[in-house]
Scaffold this active site. Sequence first.
Site, mmCIF file in Angstrom:
data_model
loop_
_atom_site.group_PDB
_atom_site.id
_atom_site.type_symbol
_atom_site.label_atom_id
_atom_site.label_comp_id
_atom_site.label_asym_id
_atom_site.label_seq_id
_atom_site.Cartn_x
_atom_site.Cartn_y
_atom_site.Cartn_z
ATOM 1 N N THR A 29 44.616 30.773 45.855
ATOM 2 C CA THR A 29 43.556 31.609 45.670
ATOM 3 C C THR A 29 43.071 32.310 46.835
ATOM 4 O O THR A 29 43.127 31.802 47.792
ATOM 5 C CB THR A 29 42.400 30.633 45.147
ATOM 6 O OG1 THR A 29 42.813 30.059 43.709
ATOM 7 C CG2 THR A 29 41.084 31.571 45.365
ATOM 8 N N ASP A 72 35.271 45.242 46.434
ATOM 9 C CA ASP A 72 36.514 44.890 46.388
ATOM 10 C C ASP A 72 36.849 44.307 44.794
ATOM 11 O O ASP A 72 38.128 44.264 44.307
ATOM 12 C CB ASP A 72 37.244 44.026 47.212
ATOM 13 C CG ASP A 72 36.476 42.793 47.567
ATOM 14 O OD1 ASP A 72 35.466 42.499 46.819
ATOM 15 O OD2 ASP A 72 36.755 41.968 48.327
ATOM 16 N N LYS A 114 34.902 39.225 58.393
ATOM 17 C CA LYS A 114 36.356 39.010 57.833
ATOM 18 C C LYS A 114 37.084 39.681 58.842
ATOM 19 O O LYS A 114 36.529 40.817 59.579
ATOM 20 C CB LYS A 114 36.577 39.658 56.571
ATOM 21 C CG LYS A 114 36.263 38.782 55.298
ATOM 22 C CD LYS A 114 37.005 39.497 54.037
ATOM 23 C CE LYS A 114 37.046 40.755 53.870
ATOM 24 N NZ LYS A 114 37.398 41.230 52.513
ATOM 25 N N ASP A 173 31.372 44.869 43.183
ATOM 26 C CA ASP A 173 30.579 43.819 43.810
ATOM 27 C C ASP A 173 30.145 44.427 45.171
ATOM 28 O O ASP A 173 30.122 45.505 45.653
ATOM 29 C CB ASP A 173 31.434 42.345 44.083
ATOM 30 C CG ASP A 173 32.374 42.642 45.414
ATOM 31 O OD1 ASP A 173 33.217 43.843 45.464
ATOM 32 O OD2 ASP A 173 32.841 41.760 45.814
ATOM 33 N N ARG A 201 35.682 24.265 40.964
ATOM 34 C CA ARG A 201 36.149 25.227 39.881
ATOM 35 C C ARG A 201 37.136 24.664 38.955
ATOM 36 O O ARG A 201 38.257 24.079 39.434
ATOM 37 C CB ARG A 201 36.504 26.456 40.559
ATOM 38 C CG ARG A 201 35.621 27.351 41.438
ATOM 39 C CD ARG A 201 36.099 28.653 41.504
ATOM 40 N NE ARG A 201 35.571 29.300 42.523
ATOM 41 C CZ ARG A 201 34.122 29.726 42.827
ATOM 42 N NH1 ARG A 201 33.354 29.562 41.725
ATOM 43 N NH2 ARG A 201 33.621 30.437 43.914
ATOM 44 N N ARG A 227 31.900 32.799 56.390
ATOM 45 C CA ARG A 227 30.668 33.400 55.382
ATOM 46 C C ARG A 227 29.344 32.207 55.746
ATOM 47 O O ARG A 227 29.798 31.046 55.297
ATOM 48 C CB ARG A 227 30.884 33.322 54.239
ATOM 49 C CG ARG A 227 30.247 34.525 53.239
ATOM 50 C CD ARG A 227 31.130 34.448 52.159
ATOM 51 N NE ARG A 227 31.960 35.298 52.006
ATOM 52 C CZ ARG A 227 32.782 35.702 50.885
ATOM 53 N NH1 ARG A 227 32.423 35.335 49.671
ATOM 54 N NH2 ARG A 227 33.973 36.609 50.787
ATOM 55 N N THR A 284 37.878 31.247 52.201
ATOM 56 C CA THR A 284 38.758 31.729 51.469
ATOM 57 C C THR A 284 39.119 33.393 52.024
ATOM 58 O O THR A 284 39.964 34.011 51.845
ATOM 59 C CB THR A 284 38.312 31.840 50.035
ATOM 60 O OG1 THR A 284 38.083 30.501 49.430
ATOM 61 C CG2 THR A 284 39.490 32.528 49.121
ATOM 62 N N GLU A 290 43.368 38.557 40.562
ATOM 63 C CA GLU A 290 42.763 37.306 40.508
ATOM 64 C C GLU A 290 41.790 37.147 39.432
ATOM 65 O O GLU A 290 41.168 38.092 39.053
ATOM 66 C CB GLU A 290 42.050 37.045 41.640
ATOM 67 C CG GLU A 290 42.873 36.870 43.031
ATOM 68 C CD GLU A 290 42.281 36.214 44.236
ATOM 69 O OE1 GLU A 290 42.139 35.123 44.535
ATOM 70 O OE2 GLU A 290 41.271 37.000 44.872
ATOM 71 N N GLU A 291 41.721 35.988 38.893
ATOM 72 C CA GLU A 291 40.737 35.855 37.843
ATOM 73 C C GLU A 291 39.300 36.127 38.264
ATOM 74 O O GLU A 291 38.495 36.526 37.225
ATOM 75 C CB GLU A 291 40.723 34.259 37.379
ATOM 76 C CG GLU A 291 40.589 33.161 38.204
ATOM 77 C CD GLU A 291 39.203 32.846 38.840
ATOM 78 O OE1 GLU A 291 38.293 33.190 38.060
ATOM 79 O OE2 GLU A 291 39.319 32.954 40.140
ATOM 80 N N SER A 292 39.012 36.078 39.638
ATOM 81 C CA SER A 292 37.734 36.286 39.801
ATOM 82 C C SER A 292 37.267 37.725 40.179
ATOM 83 O O SER A 292 36.591 38.377 41.104
ATOM 84 C CB SER A 292 37.538 35.662 41.271
ATOM 85 O OG SER A 292 38.600 36.006 42.258
HETATM 86 C C1 G1P Z 1 36.459 33.217 45.423
HETATM 87 C C2 G1P Z 1 37.530 33.512 44.394
HETATM 88 C C3 G1P Z 1 38.942 33.927 44.849
HETATM 89 C C4 G1P Z 1 38.394 35.225 45.761
HETATM 90 C C5 G1P Z 1 37.418 34.835 46.671
HETATM 91 C C6 G1P Z 1 36.953 36.147 47.552
HETATM 92 O O1 G1P Z 1 37.023 32.221 46.302
HETATM 93 O O2 G1P Z 1 37.894 32.439 43.692
HETATM 94 O O3 G1P Z 1 39.712 34.377 43.764
HETATM 95 O O4 G1P Z 1 39.569 35.791 46.607
HETATM 96 O O5 G1P Z 1 36.180 34.340 46.328
HETATM 97 O O6 G1P Z 1 36.299 37.061 46.756
HETATM 98 P P1 G1P Z 1 36.479 30.516 46.206
HETATM 99 O O7 G1P Z 1 35.081 30.511 46.233
HETATM 100 O O8 G1P Z 1 37.143 30.311 44.822
HETATM 101 O O9 G1P Z 1 37.186 30.189 47.233
HETATM 102 ZN ZN ZN Z 2 34.181 41.378 47.493
#
Ligand code: G1P
Ligand code: ZN
Length: 544
Positions: free
Chosen positions: A345, A282, A127, A278, A497, A23, A19, A364-366
């Site tokens: 996402t 961001d 990234k 975090d 999720r 990582r 995403t 985003e919800e996160s």
């Molecule tokens: C998660 C969050 C997503 C965010 C990403 C990077 O990704 O759900 O909104 O952009 O971290 O911070 P996911 O683990 O769901 O793929």
């Molecule tokens: Zn971050």
Amino acid sequence: MPSITEISCKPYKDQRPGTAGLRKKVTVFQQPHYLETFVQSILNTVDLPANATLVVGGDGRYYNREAIQTVLSMAAANSIGHVIVGQGGLLSTPAAANLIQKKGAQLGLLLTASHNPGGPDGDFGVKFNMENGGQAPEHLTEAVYQASRNIDSYKLADIPAIDLDRSGTVNAGDMTIEVVDPVADYAELMESLFDFAAIRAMLAGGTRVHFDALNAATGPYAQTIICDMLGAPADSVANTVPLEDFGGLHPDPNPADAPHLVELAMSDAAPDLIAASDGDGDRNMILGRGLVVSPGDSLAIILQHVRCAPGYASGVPGVARSMPTSRAVDQVAADLGLPCYETPTGWRYFSNLLSAGRIGLCGEESFGTSSSHAAEKDGLWAVLFWLNMMAATGQPVADLVHSHWSRYGRTFFQRRDFFIPDTDSAQQLMSELTAAVPAMAGRSAAGFTVNEADVFNYLDPVDGSESDNQGIRIHLDNGGRICVRLSGTGTSGATLRMYLDRHTTDADEFGLSPDDALAPIAATGAELARITEITGLTAPTTII
Ligand code: G1P
Ligand code: ZN
């Protein structure tokens, strides 16, 4: 001239970015040539002009400094002309995005695993961002992955280790390396967007703030902006020294991972605004006295009051939220007559909309929110937006939230994460659920009937690119919605999720907890996805 060595290597087969970048566990990155093959794959794939400018920095986690030295000698060997590095190897993600644009760089390498734990047993990540400051689009990350599968050598220049703690410019052969203050340009940008005088006056009048940098990248930024520039007392910021292992804290600002902040918000000693960011700065979490602001509400409330901040005085052209994010912002956008886009996402999907001027705000919800000021989400920006709204309206956080609900109704939101150690059964669950989608309308489960269900395939309205299979959306007959997808940021096992939301205009319901408001549709989601049958799990691992 430094000598350049071409080193033979074998491809690793697991370098597909998720995403937000590649990582992995630190120990994976420490394998011989691992970081180098990925970085060389980027340099081989991205079309860079001669003497290109590169921005490099990270969130300060374990392996950051070592990785930066490797990147510098690879840059020198690959004809990069100029590298801009954050002093101490530090750059928050939004500050890096800003520097890329401001300095006209063609590429950014951001060394971060975001909110994942750090330290030798934790995670590391890379990234890469493009000249608009934003993360590389999917077709490019995929091309880098393909390059990494075939790579057989990379280039290193024999340059001395650079002193990352001393600002100034040094030469490494034909390449110049500029070590810059990571905070200055970002702080200047924030000052241009928000009414610092009004916030300063509010804080001088006794409004209290507590910002927790969780021993990660935003510490120095918060210290400079909140204390030095806005005049908040020194104890308004906590954990401001970035540590390689984040001092053992989980640098993810959400109620489950930062329960000490929820406790503070619920206590008699609660300040007027509590916030955290975090690992790489961001994300943001906002709390008020007696309440945690849901990220979907935060986005909606910022849109509602967007013109109060000087940088947004003329409003925004539109807004976007990621697919699973609560639909609270849709209500405000409709009221203001603005387009509201739904994207997959991952922050990178906002980039085109932002660059094309279609949106000025997104989230985003996160716990991620941002605007056209940066091509990345921005934790401190969101905190400053809340302070600006408080200064402009005279309302504390909790009042802003309650008046939003009275006007637009409340959208309850919850994310339920199921950690599934065996990735095969997670894949099986997703394929079975996907296969069930076409015949799902009309089916009933745990008391609700499905009105409509689909697989979310995204067509980027700016460049026409398609991103398929971005999760499943299920709409129920009570207006509730269930979304299901697999996480793309984990480094082991799989995380399913399940996102739940439901809108109500019944004021008697506003006081419900998200748990109580959403438990009924959570049961429907679990039954439709056959979570227990397939994975054996009877309850979520985490609820956020
Ligand atoms: C998660 C969050 C997503 C965010 C990403 C990077 O990704 O759900 O909104 O952009 O971290 O911070 P996911 O683990 O769901 O793929
Ligand atoms: Zn971050």
